[in-house]
Write an enzyme that holds these catalytic residues in place. Structure first.
Site, short mmCIF file in Angstrom:
data_model
loop_
_atom_site.label_atom_id
_atom_site.label_comp_id
_atom_site.label_asym_id
_atom_site.label_seq_id
_atom_site.Cartn_x
_atom_site.Cartn_y
_atom_site.Cartn_z
N THR A 1 0.83 -1.18 0.00
CA THR A 1 0.00 0.00 0.00
C THR A 1 0.88 1.25 0.00
O THR A 1 1.99 1.21 0.51
CB THR A 1 -0.81 -0.08 1.31
OG1 THR A 1 -1.67 -1.19 1.21
CG2 THR A 1 -1.59 1.17 1.61
N ARG B 1 -14.39 -6.89 0.11
CA ARG B 1 -13.64 -6.56 1.33
C ARG B 1 -13.08 -5.14 1.29
O ARG B 1 -12.53 -4.70 0.29
CB ARG B 1 -12.50 -7.58 1.49
CG ARG B 1 -11.62 -7.36 2.72
CD ARG B 1 -10.32 -6.68 2.39
NE ARG B 1 -9.45 -6.57 3.56
CZ ARG B 1 -8.35 -5.82 3.59
NH1 ARG B 1 -7.98 -5.13 2.55
NH2 ARG B 1 -7.62 -5.77 4.68
N VAL B 2 -13.24 -4.42 2.37
CA VAL B 2 -12.67 -3.08 2.50
C VAL B 2 -11.67 -3.09 3.65
O VAL B 2 -11.99 -3.60 4.74
CB VAL B 2 -13.77 -2.03 2.79
CG1 VAL B 2 -13.16 -0.65 2.97
CG2 VAL B 2 -14.81 -2.02 1.67
N GLY B 3 -10.48 -2.55 3.42
CA GLY B 3 -9.47 -2.48 4.48
C GLY B 3 -9.52 -1.14 5.19
O GLY B 3 -10.50 -0.40 5.11
N ASP B 4 -8.43 -0.83 5.87
CA ASP B 4 -8.37 0.42 6.64
C ASP B 4 -8.05 1.64 5.79
O ASP B 4 -8.38 2.76 6.17
CB ASP B 4 -7.30 0.30 7.73
CG ASP B 4 -5.92 0.05 7.13
OD1 ASP B 4 -5.79 -0.83 6.25
OD2 ASP B 4 -4.95 0.73 7.52
N THR C 1 -0.14 1.48 7.09
CA THR C 1 -0.03 0.29 6.24
C THR C 1 0.09 -0.92 7.14
O THR C 1 0.82 -0.89 8.13
CB THR C 1 1.16 0.38 5.29
OG1 THR C 1 1.36 -0.93 4.72
CG2 THR C 1 2.45 0.80 5.98
N GLY C 2 -0.64 -1.97 6.79
CA GLY C 2 -0.58 -3.17 7.62
C GLY C 2 -1.85 -3.96 7.47
O GLY C 2 -2.65 -3.71 6.55
N GLY D 1 -5.20 -4.59 7.57
CA GLY D 1 -6.27 -3.60 7.66
C GLY D 1 -7.32 -3.89 8.72
O GLY D 1 -7.79 -2.97 9.40
N1 ASP Z 1 -3.77 -1.82 4.97
C1 ASP Z 1 -3.99 -2.43 3.68
C2 ASP Z 1 -5.29 -3.20 3.70
O1 ASP Z 1 -5.55 -3.90 4.66
C3 ASP Z 1 -2.91 -3.35 3.25
C4 ASP Z 1 -1.49 -2.84 3.36
O2 ASP Z 1 -1.22 -1.85 4.02
O3 ASP Z 1 -0.60 -3.44 2.74
O4 ASP Z 1 -6.01 -3.14 2.73
#
Ligand code: ASP
Length: 308
Positions: free
Chosen positions: A175, A203-206, A226-227, A229
């Site tokens: 990301t 699916r929706v992340g953070d 980033t991480g 989500g």
């Molecule tokens: N945070 C992002 C998600 O969960 C993924 C990422 O940061 O690599 O969609």
């Protein structure tokens, strides 16, 4: 009062093991981070705002095919690309976000357009794409978003019937995000992602969720995360950094360290964040072996890094 210009960017936490990273790829990643930093910085140097700077920087990273955003976004279970992005202006708490969008060349540009040209904050899927067409936000067909690396990762995930966070696969590029402080003291943050390889059911992340993956407030801090989500949503990470600074009086360093190294780590949540506070301090903590990251404080003072 003239504030010192500051910008920081990331291309995802969870980097490729050093032994798998070729010198050429490593150098390409550094170049992309540097280009994002110098482009965003130049915008502010020419009098542009922090919001303009983070949009510009994130667009550069979205156009770079190795990172998981824009061109190079991961494949969903259905074999398409559904991208998420958000942007926030710390001067007035205006924000814009999009989720599950396909065909948008630069999802962060669409998030900005939602912020500037609609009375809403968050547009989803087909509606967001209709809004993009109305506002002539550049679109691309599916072939633009195709990259062999992401296709191969998707095939592998399909065979194992798993959903894969970029951080878990061996070939990790993540990301993207940017935070900035402009000469007027305005903070801004933006984040953009393709999400997780082989993700299911919309699916929706953070990343597009204001407060979870992105937050900016002139009184405190600008944050892009980033991480994993799901954990960043549960812990409302970006807003919690603001709260630790605002209500507990913690320094940027202490607040971001506590969040990433203690709170997220004890929840087994992989990831990191980039943050700039209203005084121009910068923090780039991560609890993974690496995070594509960098900051710029002046043309002579730029850093990019990948590993710890
Ligand atoms: N945070 C992002 C998600 O969960 C993924 C990422 O940061 O690599 O969609």
């Amino acid at each position: 009062m003239n504030f010192p210009l500051r910008i920081a960017v990331h291309g995802g936490a969870g980097t490729m093991p050093k032994k798998l990273m070729s010198a050429e790829t490593e150098s390409l990643c550094h170049q992309a981070l540097k280009q994002a930093l110098t482009s965003g910085y130049a915008v502010m140097h020419a009098g542009g705002s922090a919001v303009d700077a983070v949009e510009t920087a994130v667009k550069v990273l979205e156009d770079f095919p190795l990172f998981n955003a824009g061109k190079g976004a991961v494949f969903t279970n259905k074999g398409n690309h559904e991208m998420d992005a958000s942007i926030m202006d710390g001067s007035n708490l205006a924000c814009g976000a999009v989720s599950g969008v396909s065909h948008i060349k630069n999802p962060v540009q669409l998030a900005r357009c939602v912020m500037d040209h609609s009375e809403h904050v968050f547009l989803l899927g087909k509606g967001a794409e209709e809004f993009a067409a109305l506002h002539q936000v550049p679109m691309e067909d599916d072939t633009y978003f195709f990259t062999q690396l992401r296709y191969d990762q998707w095939q592998k995930a399909l065979k194992k019937s798993i959903t894969v966070l970029d951080h878990v696969d061996d070939k990790k590029f993540g990301t993207v995000g940017a935070v900035a402080l402009d000469a007027q003291g305005n903070l801004a943050a933006a984040t953009s992602t393709g999400g997780m390889t082989n993700k299911l059911f919309g699916r929706v992340g953070d990343s597009p969720i204001i407060g979870a993956g992105t937050y900016a407030n002139n009184s405190s801090v600008a944050v892009s995360c980033t991480g994993h989500g799901e954990y960043f949503i549960r812990h409302v990470v970006a807003y919690d950094v603001h709260c630790l600074i605002t209500y507990k009086g913690m320094s940027l360093e202490d607040a971001t360290r506590y969040m990433v190294m203690e709170k997220l780590k004890s929840a087994d949540a992989d990831g990191g964040l980039i943050a700039i506070d209203h005084e121009g301090n910068i923090a780039l903590p991560f609890n993974t072996p690496g995070m594509y990251r960098g900051f710029m404080r002046s043309p002579e003072d730029m850093f990019t890094g990948i590993y710890a």
